[in-house]
Each structure stands twice: as C-alpha cells, then as structure tokens.
Enzyme design. Structure first.
Site, PDB file in Angstrom:
ATOM      1  CG  HIS A  23      -3.844 -29.400 -37.012  1.00 65.36           C
ATOM      2  ND1 HIS A  23      -5.093 -30.341 -37.130  1.00 65.36           N
ATOM      3  CD2 HIS A  23      -4.270 -28.499 -36.100  1.00 65.36           C
ATOM      4  CE1 HIS A  23      -5.890 -29.614 -36.781  1.00 65.36           C
ATOM      5  NE2 HIS A  23      -5.625 -28.842 -36.095  1.00 65.36           N
ATOM      6  CG  ASP A  25      -6.773 -25.414 -37.419  1.00 65.33           C
ATOM      7  OD1 ASP A  25      -7.448 -26.412 -36.705  1.00 65.33           O
ATOM      8  OD2 ASP A  25      -6.035 -24.769 -36.821  1.00 65.33           O
ATOM      9  CG  ASP A 147      -6.109 -28.530 -32.431  1.00 68.90           C
ATOM     10  OD1 ASP A 147      -5.513 -28.518 -31.315  1.00 68.90           O
ATOM     11  OD2 ASP A 147      -6.336 -27.579 -33.052  1.00 68.90           O
ATOM     12  CG  HIS A 391     -10.724 -28.860 -33.974  1.00 67.83           C
ATOM     13  ND1 HIS A 391     -10.429 -29.511 -35.136  1.00 67.83           N
ATOM     14  CD2 HIS A 391      -9.637 -27.802 -33.761  1.00 67.83           C
ATOM     15  CE1 HIS A 391      -9.069 -29.176 -35.608  1.00 67.83           C
ATOM     16  NE2 HIS A 391      -8.642 -28.323 -34.621  1.00 67.83           N
TER      17      HIS A 391
END
Length: 961
Positions: A23, A25, A147, A391
């Site tokens: 994951h 970001d 997430d 996000h």
C-alpha cells in the site's frame, strides 16, 4: 489472459488465497516525490521505485508468484523510466496475470471528502493509462479501497459503472466489524443505487482485521517478525510453529466468511522494497502448509490475486446478503470517531473544489493542446487534481510540508491551465486575459490598478445562468456596460474590516463592485466594460438600515432578533420558519504539552474529532445592516474577533448567502478549537437529516442509529457527524431547510430542527493515528484564516430537490472570471473593436441534464459525459427520462461518430461484462435500465436517453467547424 491465469483451487479444502501487495500512499508523511525516490527515510523508510524494481525481479524467477499493484501515479512514473527490455518483461507479467493492477486509479481516493466529478476524473486518468499501455490485460477487475477512512454509497455506484466485479476494503466501524464477523456478513452485494438497478450493485468484501498479514507473518525489511527457519539441524528451527500458527489463524478467520475461500493480504504500507525477503518466506509457507495435506490437513495455500479470489467466490454459486446503506462515519474504537478529517485543512479543501472543468472544456472546444505531448498543459492540472484526491490529501491528514506540496502542485496546474485557456480565448478573438487567483481575499491587481478594464465571465454549465460578479476596486463609483452598450446596474459594497485586516493581504481595494451577469450562454462567455472613477456616486453605495428592520429581496425575508441581532426567522414564498444561526466552537481534547491520555480522552486531531462537551456559543458583538440596489447585507461581528460573517440577499435569488471568515483560531491557551456554524429552527425533523453522498445521491441519516448494528452511543457529537460534500438538510411535512457548502465539511443534526457544519479547526496534540503532529496551520506568522460560503434555502419539501440540485451545480461549476486592461479605450471603441462580446460553445441542454465532462480524449476525439441530475421520484417533471442528440451539441465542433464507453472511459461499454451475483434483497425498487453491455444497439447512436441518475460516457469523433 484474465481469469484463465488464475491458479487452480482444491475442492473440499479451505483455500487460502495469498495476495502479495503493497500500500503506497501518494503522499502522507512524505511528499509524492520523496516516497517514489525513497528520500527522507528518517521520516519513513519508503521508496516506491525499489518496490517495483525488486517485485519484477522476483516475479520473473517463479511463474507461480503473483503480485498486485494499485497506485497508477507511482507505477506510471516508474514504468516510463524503464528500458525496453524491462517494459517487455512487465508486459509479459501483466499478460500472464502474474502482475495484476487492482483499483487502477491515479491514487486510492478518499471517499468522504471527494466530489464525484473528481473521483471519476482521477479513476479515469489511471485506468486509461493502464488500458492504453497494457490493453485488456491491464484492466483492473477489482476496486481496492483498503485504507480510506469510511466508504460511501455513491463511490460504489461509480465503481459499478466503471465495470468492476467487486470491491474490497478494510476500515469499518469497530462494532460493525464485530457483528459482521459474528453473523458471517463480511461479504455481501452492495446495492448502491435504486435508480441504477443491478447496474449499481457491487460485490463487496471487508478484510478480516486490516490489510496487514496475520500476526507473526510479516516478512518485510520493515518488519520484526521471525523468518521461516527450515533447517532442522539448527536450534532456531521454527517451521512447525509457523505452520501451526498460520493454519490456526486461517481457520479462525474462515469462520467469519461463508465460502471455502479466504483472502490473506500479505503485505502492508510500502512493503516489498526487498521483495526477495517476502517471496522467499511465502514460498516456504506454501510448501510447508500444503505438505500437511498428506496428514489430513484441509488448508490449501496458493498465490493469488483479489480478482482470482473473487472468481472463486463467484464460482461457488452461493447466495449472498445485501446492503443498501454506507460506511460513514468510521470509528476505530468507542472514543475514536474519524470525523474531524471531514473538515481538516479547510482552505486546501476549498482550493481543490475550485479546480473544476473550465480548462478542459475550453481547450476541447478550441483544440489548443497537442495530445501527443505528455504531459500537455491540461495534464499538469489533471495530474495534480488526481493526486489531491488521495485519502491523505483532500482529507487534510498529511504532514504540513506534504500539504504544502499538494497545494503547490495545484497552483502549478492552475497556472498551466490558465495559459491554455488564454490560447483558447485568443482563438475566440479575445485579448490576453489575466486571472485573479486571490479574489478570496478581495484582491486583484488588474481591477485595482486600472480605471478601465474588461471582465469576461465564462459559464461552464450546459445551460444559460445568471451570476453575481464581485471584483475589488479602489474607486468610489463605477460604470458597467455589456456587449450591446447597455449600462448594467451595479453597486459598490464596502469590503468588511475583517477582510481588510487579513494577514498577508496587500490589496489597496476597499470596495467590491457588484453586478449581475445575466443570461451567460452555455459553455460560453459574456464580456463587460468597467470604468472606475474617484468621484462618488451615492446611488451605487450601500447605506445603513435600522437593525430591527427585516431584510428582503422579494423572495427571501430575514428577520433579526432585536436584542441580539442574530437571525431569528426566514420567510419565503412557500415557507415561514424560525431560524437562529450562530457561530460556536468545540473544546477538543488534547494538551499542548503532549501529556499522556486515556483512550476516552484521545486528542482531537487531523483524523479524530473528540470534543470535551457541547459547543460553546460565540457571543455577537455588533450587527450592521447595509442596503443597496442589488444586494442587502447583514454584517455580524463577534466577541471573539477571529470570527465574522456577512449574510447577503441578492435581488431575485431564492437563497441567502452567508460568507464566513474564521481565524486565526487562537491556541495560546493550549486549547484545541473546532468552529461550527449552527442553525436552530422550529422544523420538526426529529432525529432525521439528509446529507449528500459525494455531491450526488442524498442519504437519510438518523441520529444515534446505524442500519446494520445497534449503536453504542459513546460519542453523541462526533459519532453523529457525516461528510457533507455539497449539502445537508432537515425537513418536516411543511418545510425544508437546506444548507449548501463550497467545500467538503463535517455536518450533523444533534437535535430536532438543528443543523451544524464545521468550518475550521486547529488542534494542539497529535491524535495518535500516524501523522505525528497536531493540525496547526499557520500563515504570515499567525494561525491560518479561512474564508468560505454557505447558501441557505428554505422551501416547501416538494420543491426542495429542484432548488438544491440546481444551486449545487451552480456552486460547483461557478463561472470563471478573467480580466483584460482597457486603458485609453472608450466604451464605444471597445464595442466597435474586433474582440467578441459574447460566445456560445454549446446548444443548451435540458435543465435536468448536466454536461459532466467535455475534454479532448485523443487527437480527433472528444470525451463527453452526460448526466441525469435527479433521482427517481425527486421531482414530478425533472425526474423523468430525457433525450439528448449528441450531434446537436457544440457550436465549434461537429460530432461525426460516437461510441459509448464505461464510466472510466478506458474501454467501450460493450467490452464490459461484469459478474452476476445471487443475493437476498429488500430493495423497494430495482430500476428499469438495461444491463451494461446489453443496451439496444439498433437505435440512433447519436440519440441518448438518460434515466434518473444515469451517466453516459461517449468517445466521439469530430471535425472542427
């Protein structure tokens, strides 16, 4: 190869689908660039380029291995730097299903604070990039929102229209998760739109705990778990323990799910920078667990992907439960409601919202951009907007330097697009335009520094609208003329003292010139000649009125309380309601000395809203009423000098506009403060209120209640906050009170007849969820000041939808102003000059149809999205189906051929074939539209019928007229 590449499963066993993943970001603790290159590892050990380098190397070594990748913004940056041999290797891995793209958006967008227009654009950018470079094998089949901090119904509806087979996410309310595990309801069919019928359904799965691997089985360079040590001659041999532990976890997890398959996420944030560590241990885990099958064990491990897992579920033939609500707000424990981020970084949220489609429209209408150049000038803003939907971007949950980087990217994109718009205007015959990007501080060099100038007002909506223009000036009178030479009535409004004192404001303007630009043509502009003079024209200036007198514009009347000066009542043609509005602030938990805290006293922070008690009123100090020929104003000042507001009634408008200003919020006393605007009325709304879902569907909310589990009310304030992207309302049988916002905000109804919206917040301590610093924005040596607007509508409930949907589009797609200097030019010379005084780019669409997208798709092609703006039953007339002729749209372009595409515009609609699911339903209506990929192809391809809430996406060939 698609599903043909999926590994074989074993009947009669618990098939554990191991999904290696990372994951990544797109900005959070480090900027996008720092994350990609692996810079500033003292903040976080993360380098995306090394992840992709090492994963590709490891996948090549063993054809059984699989890996998924999500964030196209990172992948595309990495891929375009590779040599041809590496690109060929990646293409092979994708074609064979060993490297699979999941999600596919430019970023993994937030769902609570992102407007549906921006969600579609950022998903389209990512998915088109994958399809253009990898073809059908690059198409993501599964949405992967692991997430984001809560999940919305409209987001799922959009995913379904994009052709996804399913969705998986991790974050849901702690109590909701507990009950779903008990009831084995972790997987279900989400009915995300009544109007879309089954086309709006999406199979949805909730991950068991998080998106991390099982405890003790993280095999990454960033992890501290023990590797699998399988040399039996060594004292640290641990295979039996590792295998037994994994099998036990798998069986316990399987009790929460209905099929003989479970998905095990083997990865975490920025994992696989040294991918050989993960794959070497996963190879061993598969080997030793599956070896137990010879001894009667029924657990089978295999490398897999979410798409292959989803296919296994589909092949099982099970009937699934259904769900029709959403998953906001999100709480991770009884005292941690993640509802503060609905408002965090309010200025940034406002900036993101203002970056709309004007640039794409004009460059498409006049074909200014070279589509073979990457990036072209539009792409710079397109990329910046897509990154800002991440996000940890639009949410405001990033570190301050990262927030600064996000805003810098938007600024660069805006400047680039303004250059492109100038070229488009030049082709339309206009002189070079200036764009005043600080009108939010009532500042503009052109209008302040020149006595004569031309204002051009561009309307991006597909129908004619009127717009109230406000530009700062230094003169004491002004004359405005339209393109026919007719003098347009105007007014000078003194700029409020609180604005004049804004930190960092250098403007010399003391007045704003106000006039109405009427009948702005669709996708077109009108220009106005303005002459400013130092002489006083008394008739143009506002004058004070008695404080007790009602304020009215003929459609809306505002009554003030004679004692306090606050709003006391709103009267319109169809409703009459007592309404009080005031500022208040919540004292949030937290210590500026960073003191330890108990769970129930978690500090309010970037993510979490955790107030100590009910909101504290901010007492009014003074009220001044100003009346003018076009607009009337109520100016409130307060005992707390860091808040103020102006309430306006424009002639003929059905709403009241409230311009609020908050900041610098003082925290010298060590107290976190979260500022709200609260409306209290005598509407008998009881415990119901309504908020939009990503600016589109309206959701019914019930205070202190959740639809899927009995709510334990531990936080009566923050637990009842919901994201408001566009509007919130309450109603009873007689009246509806709607408040629209110009940016994403948190909102609630904490008592019958009451609404509140959180405007701005400043905290003193980190809330403990990773960002590592309080939300403490500053500028010019003081706390950040934020200025924004609300629009208040009071109506009969029967006309509420018509009013708030129309106004919501006018707010979101507000006209853009540009300016040119006209010194030494008379109005007569301007009128006779070559520059056009108006331009129309579109033949007007019906009022219930929105032109959601117009942009250049590829050379010689346009991307067009048409949207029906109403839900079924909202309005007796405007909720009806409507037809549009695509050949009769544009004035500069002739549409010669069209093909309908999926919503993400990556592939033709006829190529989309989604899974059908068996499910139990309690839906009241199922809609009547045809399934995606099965529409009537014998009809006139240029005629499109739009049913309620439908969006149709077209790629059109064209010729320039």
């Amino acid at each position: 190869m698609g599903h043909k590449a999926c590994p074989a499963v074993k009947p009669g066993m618990l098939n554990v689908h191991l999904v290696p993943h990372t994951h990544d970001d797109v900005g959070w603790l480090k900027t996008v660039d720092q994350y990609f290159y692996g810079a500033k590892n003292d903040i976080q050990r993360a380098g995306v380029q090394y992840i992709l380098d090492s994963v590709v190397d490891e996948l090549v070594k063993d054809p059984a291995r699989r890996f998924i990748y999500v964030e196209t913004a990172f992948f595309w940056r990495w891929y375009r730097e590779q040599d041809e041999a590496t690109k060929a290797t990646v293409q092979t891995l994708v074609n064979e299903g060993r490297l699979e793209f999941i999600g596919g958006g430019w970023s993994m967008n937030d769902e609570a604070c992102a407007h549906y227009n921006a969600v579609i654009d950022q998903m389209s950018l990512g998915m088109r990039t994958l399809y253009d470079n990898f073809g059908t094998c690059g198409i993501p089949r599964v949405a992967w929102q692991i997430d984001p901090f809560g999940h919305t119904k409209e987001q799922v509806n959009l995913f379904a229209q994009m052709g996804f087979d399913g969705l998986f996410f991790a974050r849901i309310d702690y109590d909701d998760r507990k009950k779903r595990i008990e009831d084995r309801n972790m997987e279900f069919v989400w009915q995300a739109s009544h109007d879309q019928g089954s086309d709006g359904n999406l199979f949805t799965g909730v991950l068991y705990k998080h998106y991390s691997p099982p405890p003790g089985h993280c095999y990454d360079v960033n992890c501290n778990d023990q590797p699998i040590m399988d040399d039996s001659r060594l004292k640290d041999y641990n295979v039996n323990d590792k295998v037994a532990d994994f099998i036990e976890f798998s069986k316990n997890k399987s009790k929460a799910y209905r099929s003989s398959h479970i998905m095990m996420t083997m990865g975490d944030d920025f994992n696989y920078q040294a991918a050989h560590m993960w794959f070497k241990n996963l190879d061993k885990l598969i080997k030793y667990v599956n070896a137990r099958q010879a001894e009667g064990e029924t657990v089978n491990l295999l490398y897999s992907t979410p798409s292959c897992y989803l296919k296994a579920l589909h092949d099982s033939g099970l009937t699934w439960p259904s769900y029709q609500d959403d998953f906001v707000p999100y709480a991770s424990d009884p005292w941690a409601y993640w509802t503060g981020y609905f408002t965090s970084r309010a200025a940034q949220k406002g900036y993101i919202r203002k970056s709309n489609n004007v640039c794409k429209q004009l460059t498409a209408l006049f074909q200014t951009e070279d589509m073979t150049s990457h990036p072209n000038r539009v792409d710079i803003l397109r990329n910046a907007m897509a990154i800002n939907q991440h996000h940890d971007a639009v949410t405001g949950t990033e570190k301050q330097p990262v927030a600064d980087d996000y805003v810098m990217r938007l600024s660069e994109g805006t400047e680039s697009c303004q250059q492109a718009v100038n070229d488009a205007f030049s082709l339309a015959g206009l002189p070079k335009q200036s764009f005043c990007n600080q009108l939010n501080t009532s500042s503009c060099d052109v209008t302040e520094g020149h006595d004569q100038f031309v204002v051009t007002v561009y309307n991006p909506l597909p129908r004619a609208v009127g717009h109230w223009v406000r530009v700062p000036v230094t003169g004491l009178s002004a004359t405005v003329a339209d393109g026919d030479g007719t003098v347009v009535e105007s007014q000078l409004s003194p700029i409020p003292e609180e604005v004049l004192r804004l930190p960092g404001r250098t403007s010399t303007a003391t007045y704003e010139l106000v006039f109405r630009a009427d009948d702005l043509p669709p996708l077109g502009f009108r220009s106005y000649f303005v002459s400013v003079s130092a002489s006083i024209a008394v008739s143009q200036h506002m004058h004070k009125a008695p404080r007790q007198a009602p304020l009215s514009n003929g459609h809306v009347t505002l009554d003030l309380d004679p004692a306090s000066g606050r709003l006391a009542r709103i009267r319109t043609d169809s409703a009459d309601v007592a309404v009080n509005q005031t500022f208040m602030w919540y004292h949030g938990y937290g210590s500026d000395k960073n003191d330890p805290w108990e769970p129930q006293h978690r500090p309010t922070g970037a993510y979490v809203f955790n107030p100590v008690a009910d909101a504290i009123p901010i007492q009014p100090k003074d009220v001044v009423i100003l009346e003018g020929p076009l607009v009337k104003e109520i100016r409130h000042s307060f005992a707390e000098t860091w808040v103020s507001q102006v309430t306006r009634l424009y002639t003929g408008e059905p709403y009241a506009e409230i311009e609020w200003q908050v900041g610098p919020i003082p925290t010298e006393d060590g107290v976190a403060k979260e500022v709200i605007s609260r409306f209290t009325s005598d509407i008998s709304s009881n415990d119901l209120f309504y908020t939009d879902s990503n600016g589109r569907q309206m959701m019914e909310r019930q205070r202190d209640r959740r639809s899927s589990w009995p709510l334990n009310v531990t936080e009566p304030v923050s637990g009842n906050y919901y994201p408001v992207n566009s509007r919130i309302y309450i109603r009873d049988a007689a009246s509806q009170l709607t408040v629209l916002s110009d940016r994403s905000q948190g909102g609630a109804s904490l008592a019958s007849g009451q609404l509140e919206l959180m405007l701005h917040r400043r905290t003193v301590q980190d809330d403990g969820f990773g960002v590592g610093e309080p939300l403490n924005e500053t500028a010019y040596g003081a706390g950040l000041v934020v200025r924004g607007r609300h629009w208040v509508l009071l109506s009969d409930p029967a006309e509420g939808a018509r009013l708030h949907r129309d106004l919501a589009q006018r707010v979101f797609m507000a006209p853009q102003l540009s300016f040119s200097v006209a010194e030494d030019t008379t109005v007569e010379e301007w009128l006779s000059g070559p520059a056009p005084k108006q331009f129309t780019g579109l033949n007007a669409l019906p009022v219930n149809v929105h032109l959601l997208t117009l942009e250049t798709y590829k050379t010689g092609q346009l991307l067009i999205r048409l949207e029906h703006q109403y839900e079924a039953g909202e309005d007796p007339e405007l909720s009806q189906p409507v037809e549009v002729n695509l050949q009769d749209l544009f004035t500069t372009l002739d549409i010669t051929a069209v093909e309908e595409y999926g919503l993400s515009a990556d592939r033709p609609l006829m190529e989309i074939n989604r899974f059908d699911w068996n499910y139990n339903t309690t839906a009241s209506r199922q809609g009547g539209k045809q399934e995606a990929g099965q529409r009537d192809t014998t009809a006139d391809l240029f005629m499109v019928t739009l049913n309620p809430m439908e969006i149709h996406t077209f790629v059109a060939d064209f010729q320039t007229l």
